[in-house]
Design a protein around this motif. Structure first.
Motif, mmCIF file in Angstrom:
data_model
loop_
_atom_site.group_PDB
_atom_site.id
_atom_site.type_symbol
_atom_site.label_atom_id
_atom_site.label_comp_id
_atom_site.label_asym_id
_atom_site.label_seq_id
_atom_site.Cartn_x
_atom_site.Cartn_y
_atom_site.Cartn_z
ATOM 1 N N GLU A 143 0.842 -1.194 0.000
ATOM 2 C CA GLU A 143 0.000 0.000 0.000
ATOM 3 C C GLU A 143 0.877 1.243 0.000
ATOM 4 N N ASP A 144 2.017 1.159 0.688
ATOM 5 C CA ASP A 144 3.007 2.229 0.694
ATOM 6 C C ASP A 144 4.347 1.576 0.973
ATOM 7 N N GLU A 145 5.356 2.356 1.349
ATOM 8 C CA GLU A 145 6.700 1.830 1.530
ATOM 9 C C GLU A 145 6.830 0.900 2.738
ATOM 10 N N GLU A 146 5.896 0.963 3.677
ATOM 11 C CA GLU A 146 6.070 0.216 4.919
ATOM 12 C C GLU A 146 4.993 -0.831 5.176
ATOM 13 N N THR A 147 3.830 -0.736 4.528
ATOM 14 C CA THR A 147 2.736 -1.648 4.842
ATOM 15 C C THR A 147 2.278 -2.411 3.606
ATOM 16 N N PHE A 148 1.797 -3.643 3.859
ATOM 17 C CA PHE A 148 1.286 -4.491 2.803
ATOM 18 C C PHE A 148 -0.181 -4.812 3.049
ATOM 19 N N GLN A 149 -0.926 -4.945 1.972
ATOM 20 C CA GLN A 149 -2.312 -5.395 2.057
ATOM 21 C C GLN A 149 -2.343 -6.875 1.729
ATOM 22 N N ILE A 150 -2.733 -7.677 2.714
ATOM 23 C CA ILE A 150 -2.778 -9.123 2.534
ATOM 24 C C ILE A 150 -4.056 -9.498 1.776
ATOM 25 N N ASN A 151 -3.958 -10.477 0.882
ATOM 26 C CA ASN A 151 -5.102 -10.928 0.071
ATOM 27 C C ASN A 151 -5.837 -9.741 -0.563
ATOM 28 N N PRO A 152 -5.177 -8.985 -1.417
ATOM 29 C CA PRO A 152 -5.796 -7.801 -2.036
ATOM 30 C C PRO A 152 -6.977 -8.182 -2.921
ATOM 31 N N LEU A 153 -7.899 -7.257 -3.085
ATOM 32 C CA LEU A 153 -9.096 -7.494 -3.895
ATOM 33 C C LEU A 153 -8.744 -7.544 -5.379
ATOM 34 N N PRO A 154 -9.500 -8.301 -6.177
ATOM 35 C CA PRO A 154 -9.216 -8.441 -7.607
ATOM 36 C C PRO A 154 -9.246 -7.124 -8.371
ATOM 37 N N ASN A 155 -10.005 -6.125 -7.886
ATOM 38 C CA ASN A 155 -10.111 -4.859 -8.614
ATOM 39 C C ASN A 155 -9.024 -3.850 -8.235
ATOM 40 N N GLN A 156 -8.093 -4.251 -7.369
ATOM 41 C CA GLN A 156 -7.022 -3.322 -6.994
ATOM 42 C C GLN A 156 -6.029 -3.182 -8.146
ATOM 43 N N ARG A 157 -5.658 -1.942 -8.435
ATOM 44 C CA ARG A 157 -4.726 -1.684 -9.532
ATOM 45 C C ARG A 157 -3.290 -1.686 -9.023
ATOM 46 N N LEU A 158 -2.417 -2.206 -9.861
ATOM 47 C CA LEU A 158 -1.007 -2.278 -9.519
ATOM 48 C C LEU A 158 -0.269 -1.079 -10.090
ATOM 49 N N VAL A 159 0.797 -0.692 -9.407
ATOM 50 C CA VAL A 159 1.574 0.472 -9.815
ATOM 51 C C VAL A 159 3.026 0.052 -10.012
ATOM 52 N N LYS A 160 3.576 0.397 -11.139
ATOM 53 C CA LYS A 160 4.967 0.058 -11.430
ATOM 54 C C LYS A 160 5.889 0.571 -10.314
ATOM 55 N N GLY A 161 6.792 -0.297 -9.878
ATOM 56 C CA GLY A 161 7.744 0.093 -8.842
ATOM 57 C C GLY A 161 7.284 -0.202 -7.436
ATOM 58 N N ALA A 162 5.969 -0.469 -7.244
ATOM 59 C CA ALA A 162 5.483 -0.896 -5.930
ATOM 60 C C ALA A 162 5.904 -2.355 -5.740
ATOM 61 N N ALA A 163 5.632 -2.922 -4.577
ATOM 62 C CA ALA A 163 6.048 -4.298 -4.297
ATOM 63 C C ALA A 163 4.840 -5.209 -4.187
ATOM 64 N N MET A 164 5.048 -6.462 -4.562
ATOM 65 C CA MET A 164 4.024 -7.479 -4.373
ATOM 66 C C MET A 164 4.707 -8.774 -3.953
ATOM 67 N N VAL A 165 3.984 -9.594 -3.203
ATOM 68 C CA VAL A 165 4.516 -10.859 -2.692
ATOM 69 C C VAL A 165 3.756 -12.000 -3.349
ATOM 70 N N VAL A 166 4.497 -12.900 -3.994
ATOM 71 C CA VAL A 166 3.866 -14.012 -4.703
ATOM 72 C C VAL A 166 4.439 -15.342 -4.221
ATOM 73 N N LEU A 167 3.637 -16.380 -4.393
ATOM 74 C CA LEU A 167 4.016 -17.740 -4.003
ATOM 75 C C LEU A 167 3.907 -18.648 -5.211
ATOM 76 N N GLY A 168 4.897 -19.517 -5.405
ATOM 77 C CA GLY A 168 4.819 -20.457 -6.506
ATOM 78 C C GLY A 168 6.113 -21.214 -6.699
ATOM 79 N N SER A 169 6.184 -21.984 -7.778
ATOM 80 C CA SER A 169 7.401 -22.735 -8.082
ATOM 81 C C SER A 169 8.466 -21.783 -8.611
ATOM 82 N N ASN A 170 9.719 -22.124 -8.392
ATOM 83 C CA ASN A 170 10.806 -21.286 -8.874
ATOM 84 C C ASN A 170 10.767 -21.173 -10.400
ATOM 85 N N LYS A 171 10.349 -22.235 -11.052
ATOM 86 C CA LYS A 171 10.245 -22.234 -12.506
ATOM 87 C C LYS A 171 9.223 -21.201 -12.971
#
Length: 232
Positions: free
Chosen positions: A197-225
Protein backbone atom coordinates in the motif's frame (compact mmCIF):
# COMPACT_ATOMS: atom_id res chain seq x y z
CA UNK A 1 8.41 -7.30 4.54
CA UNK A 2 11.37 -9.43 5.74
CA UNK A 3 10.74 -12.86 4.26
CA UNK A 4 14.05 -14.28 5.45
CA UNK A 5 12.91 -13.96 9.05
CA UNK A 6 10.22 -16.55 8.27
CA UNK A 7 12.88 -19.23 7.98
CA UNK A 8 13.72 -18.98 11.66
CA UNK A 9 10.25 -18.11 12.89
CA UNK A 10 8.72 -21.11 11.09
CA UNK A 11 10.79 -23.42 13.27
CA UNK A 12 9.31 -22.10 16.51
CA UNK A 13 6.48 -23.91 18.22
CA UNK A 14 3.50 -21.76 19.06
CA UNK A 15 3.79 -22.47 22.78
CA UNK A 16 7.38 -21.24 22.98
CA UNK A 17 7.84 -18.42 25.44
CA UNK A 18 11.44 -18.73 26.62
CA UNK A 19 14.59 -18.85 24.53
CA UNK A 20 18.25 -19.23 25.37
CA UNK A 21 20.84 -18.04 22.86
CA UNK A 22 24.31 -19.50 23.34
CA UNK A 23 26.93 -17.45 21.55
CA UNK A 24 26.59 -13.68 21.25
CA UNK A 25 28.44 -13.02 18.02
CA UNK A 26 26.70 -11.25 15.16
CA UNK A 27 24.25 -14.07 14.45
CA UNK A 28 23.48 -14.79 18.09
CA UNK A 29 22.97 -11.11 18.88
CA UNK A 30 20.62 -10.72 15.92
CA UNK A 31 18.52 -13.69 17.04
CA UNK A 32 18.47 -12.56 20.67
CA UNK A 33 17.46 -8.97 20.00
CA UNK A 34 14.81 -10.01 17.47
CA UNK A 35 13.17 -12.41 19.92
CA UNK A 36 13.48 -9.92 22.77
CA UNK A 37 11.84 -7.17 20.72
CA UNK A 38 9.01 -9.57 19.89
CA UNK A 39 8.26 -9.86 23.61
CA UNK A 40 9.82 -13.22 24.44
CA UNK A 41 11.96 -13.99 27.46
CA UNK A 42 15.52 -14.40 26.20
CA UNK A 43 18.65 -15.52 28.03
CA UNK A 44 21.87 -14.65 26.20
CA UNK A 45 25.11 -16.41 27.08
CA UNK A 46 28.71 -16.45 25.90
CA UNK A 47 32.09 -17.48 27.24
CA UNK A 48 33.51 -14.10 26.21
CA UNK A 49 33.01 -11.64 29.06
CA UNK A 50 33.24 -8.63 26.71
CA UNK A 51 30.40 -9.93 24.52
CA UNK A 52 28.26 -10.58 27.58
CA UNK A 53 28.94 -7.10 28.96
CA UNK A 54 28.13 -5.52 25.60
CA UNK A 55 24.87 -7.46 25.34
CA UNK A 56 23.97 -6.42 28.87
CA UNK A 57 24.67 -2.75 28.18
CA UNK A 58 22.67 -2.75 24.96
CA UNK A 59 19.79 -4.71 26.53
CA UNK A 60 19.44 -7.21 23.69
CA UNK A 61 18.01 -9.89 25.99
CA UNK A 62 16.03 -10.31 29.20
CA UNK A 63 19.10 -11.68 30.97
CA UNK A 64 22.73 -12.21 29.97
CA UNK A 65 25.33 -14.36 31.71
CA UNK A 66 28.84 -15.60 31.07
CA UNK A 67 29.27 -19.38 30.98
CA UNK A 68 31.20 -22.19 29.30
CA UNK A 69 28.54 -24.08 27.36
CA UNK A 70 30.80 -27.11 26.94
CA UNK A 71 30.33 -27.77 30.67
CA UNK A 72 27.00 -29.52 31.39
CA UNK A 73 27.04 -28.39 35.03
CA UNK A 74 27.33 -24.74 34.01
CA UNK A 75 24.36 -25.12 31.67
CA UNK A 76 22.30 -26.80 34.37
CA UNK A 77 23.13 -24.17 36.99
CA UNK A 78 22.15 -21.41 34.54
CA UNK A 79 18.79 -23.10 33.96
CA UNK A 80 19.42 -23.60 30.23
CA UNK A 81 17.79 -27.04 30.28
CA UNK A 82 14.49 -25.48 31.36
CA UNK A 83 14.09 -23.34 28.25
CA UNK A 84 11.62 -24.19 25.48
CA UNK A 85 14.16 -23.58 22.70
CA UNK A 86 17.92 -23.16 22.75
CA UNK A 87 19.76 -21.54 19.84
CA UNK A 88 23.39 -22.64 19.61
CA UNK A 89 25.00 -19.77 17.70
CA UNK A 90 28.65 -20.86 17.99
CA UNK A 91 29.12 -21.43 14.28
CA UNK A 92 32.84 -20.64 13.98
CA UNK A 93 34.04 -23.00 16.71
CA UNK A 94 33.07 -26.44 15.50
CA UNK A 95 34.10 -28.51 18.51
CA UNK A 96 32.47 -26.18 21.03
CA UNK A 97 29.33 -25.98 18.86
CA UNK A 98 28.95 -29.77 18.67
CA UNK A 99 29.64 -30.32 22.37
CA UNK A 100 27.19 -27.57 23.35
CA UNK A 101 24.46 -29.00 21.09
CA UNK A 102 25.00 -32.46 22.56
CA UNK A 103 24.91 -31.07 26.10
CA UNK A 104 21.60 -29.22 25.70
CA UNK A 105 19.92 -32.18 23.99
CA UNK A 106 21.09 -34.59 26.67
CA UNK A 107 19.91 -32.03 29.23
CA UNK A 108 16.36 -32.44 27.94
CA UNK A 109 15.81 -29.31 25.81
CA UNK A 110 12.96 -30.10 23.44
CA UNK A 111 13.98 -27.89 20.51
CA UNK A 112 17.56 -27.00 19.60
CA UNK A 113 18.49 -24.78 16.67
CA UNK A 114 22.20 -24.82 15.79
CA UNK A 115 24.25 -22.63 13.47
CA UNK A 116 26.60 -24.45 11.09
CA UNK A 117 29.58 -23.07 9.19
CA UNK A 118 29.76 -25.92 6.64
CA UNK A 119 27.82 -28.91 5.36
CA UNK A 120 30.01 -31.32 7.34
CA UNK A 121 29.50 -29.23 10.48
CA UNK A 122 25.76 -29.33 9.84
CA UNK A 123 25.73 -33.13 9.49
CA UNK A 124 27.62 -33.50 12.76
CA UNK A 125 25.15 -31.22 14.53
CA UNK A 126 22.27 -33.34 13.26
CA UNK A 127 24.03 -36.48 14.46
CA UNK A 128 24.26 -35.15 18.01
CA UNK A 129 20.59 -34.18 18.06
CA UNK A 130 20.06 -30.68 16.63
CA UNK A 131 16.41 -30.33 15.64
CA UNK A 132 17.21 -27.64 13.08
CA UNK A 133 20.50 -26.61 11.50
CA UNK A 134 20.81 -23.17 9.91
CA UNK A 135 23.44 -21.80 7.53
CA UNK A 136 23.09 -18.00 7.81
CA UNK A 137 26.18 -17.17 5.73
CA UNK A 138 25.07 -19.47 2.90
CA UNK A 139 21.50 -18.11 2.98
CA UNK A 140 22.78 -14.52 2.98
CA UNK A 141 25.03 -15.33 0.03
CA UNK A 142 22.15 -16.82 -1.96
CA UNK A 143 19.99 -13.80 -1.20
CA UNK A 144 22.76 -11.47 -2.37
CA UNK A 145 23.18 -13.44 -5.60
CA UNK A 146 19.47 -13.03 -6.36
CA UNK A 147 19.67 -9.32 -5.57
CA UNK A 148 22.62 -8.83 -7.91
CA UNK A 149 21.23 -10.83 -10.82
CA UNK A 150 17.51 -10.11 -10.34
CA UNK A 151 17.30 -6.60 -8.85
CA UNK A 152 13.50 -6.66 -9.11
CA UNK A 153 13.45 -9.44 -6.49
CA UNK A 154 13.53 -7.59 -3.16
CA UNK A 155 13.37 -10.58 -0.84
CA UNK A 156 13.02 -14.35 -1.04
CA UNK A 157 12.01 -17.22 1.25
CA UNK A 158 12.59 -20.76 -0.02
CA UNK A 159 9.85 -23.17 1.06
CA UNK A 160 11.73 -26.12 -0.41
CA UNK A 161 14.23 -26.56 -3.29
CA UNK A 162 11.50 -25.98 -5.87
CA UNK A 163 9.07 -23.46 -4.33
CA UNK A 164 9.49 -19.97 -2.88
CA UNK A 165 7.76 -16.87 -1.64
CA UNK A 166 9.26 -13.76 -3.23
CA UNK A 167 8.78 -10.04 -2.84
CA UNK A 168 9.19 -8.38 -6.24
CA UNK A 169 8.77 -4.97 -7.81
CA UNK A 170 5.63 -4.61 -9.89
CA UNK A 171 6.88 -4.72 -13.52
CA UNK A 172 6.01 -2.20 -16.19
CA UNK A 173 3.78 -4.80 -17.92
CA UNK A 174 1.47 -4.79 -14.88
CA UNK A 175 1.36 -1.01 -14.40
CA UNK A 176 -2.20 0.33 -14.18
CA UNK A 177 -3.80 -3.11 -14.50
CA UNK A 178 -6.01 -4.71 -11.88
CA UNK A 179 -5.06 -7.95 -10.18
CA UNK A 180 -7.87 -9.66 -12.08
CA UNK A 181 -6.55 -8.39 -15.40
CA UNK A 182 -3.01 -9.72 -15.04
CA UNK A 183 -4.38 -13.25 -14.34
CA UNK A 184 -1.36 -14.17 -12.29
CA UNK A 185 -2.54 -17.70 -11.54
CA UNK A 186 -3.62 -18.72 -15.06
CA UNK A 187 -0.78 -17.00 -16.95
CA UNK A 188 2.09 -17.60 -14.54
CA UNK A 189 0.92 -20.30 -12.12
CA UNK A 190 1.52 -18.00 -9.15
CA UNK A 191 -0.52 -16.95 -6.13
CA UNK A 192 -0.55 -13.28 -5.10
CA UNK A 193 -0.29 -13.00 -1.32
CA UNK A 194 0.12 -9.26 -0.75
CA UNK A 195 0.55 -5.89 -2.43
CA UNK A 196 2.29 -2.83 -1.02
CA UNK A 197 0.00 0.00 0.00
CA UNK A 198 3.01 2.23 0.69
CA UNK A 199 6.70 1.83 1.53
CA UNK A 200 6.07 0.22 4.92
CA UNK A 201 2.74 -1.65 4.84
CA UNK A 202 1.29 -4.49 2.80
CA UNK A 203 -2.31 -5.40 2.06
CA UNK A 204 -2.78 -9.12 2.53
CA UNK A 205 -5.10 -10.93 0.07
CA UNK A 206 -5.80 -7.80 -2.04
CA UNK A 207 -9.10 -7.49 -3.90
CA UNK A 208 -9.22 -8.44 -7.61
CA UNK A 209 -10.11 -4.86 -8.61
CA UNK A 210 -7.02 -3.32 -6.99
CA UNK A 211 -4.73 -1.68 -9.53
CA UNK A 212 -1.01 -2.28 -9.52
CA UNK A 213 1.57 0.47 -9.82
CA UNK A 214 4.97 0.06 -11.43
CA UNK A 215 7.74 0.09 -8.84
CA UNK A 216 5.48 -0.90 -5.93
CA UNK A 217 6.05 -4.30 -4.30
CA UNK A 218 4.02 -7.48 -4.37
CA UNK A 219 4.52 -10.86 -2.69
CA UNK A 220 3.87 -14.01 -4.70
CA UNK A 221 4.02 -17.74 -4.00
CA UNK A 222 4.82 -20.46 -6.51
CA UNK A 223 7.40 -22.74 -8.08
CA UNK A 224 10.81 -21.29 -8.87
CA UNK A 225 10.25 -22.23 -12.51
CA UNK A 226 7.05 -20.17 -12.66
CA UNK A 227 8.55 -17.26 -10.76
CA UNK A 228 11.20 -16.96 -13.48
CA UNK A 229 8.38 -16.38 -15.99
CA UNK A 230 7.50 -13.05 -14.39
CA UNK A 231 8.47 -10.06 -16.59
CA UNK A 232 10.96 -8.68 -14.06
Amino acid sequence: MNLRSLKFLSSLRRDNRQFAVIGLGRFGRAVAVSLYNMGYEVLGTDIDEKLVASALNEKIATHTIRLDSTEPIALKEAGIYEFDTVVVAIGNYVQESIITTLNVKEGGVAHVVAKASSQIHGKLLERVGADQVVFPEYEAGCALAYTLTKPAILDRFDLDPNHSIVEVLVPEEFDGKTIAEIQLRSHYGLTLLAVAEDEETFQINPLPNQRLVKGAAMVVLGSNKDIKKLPI
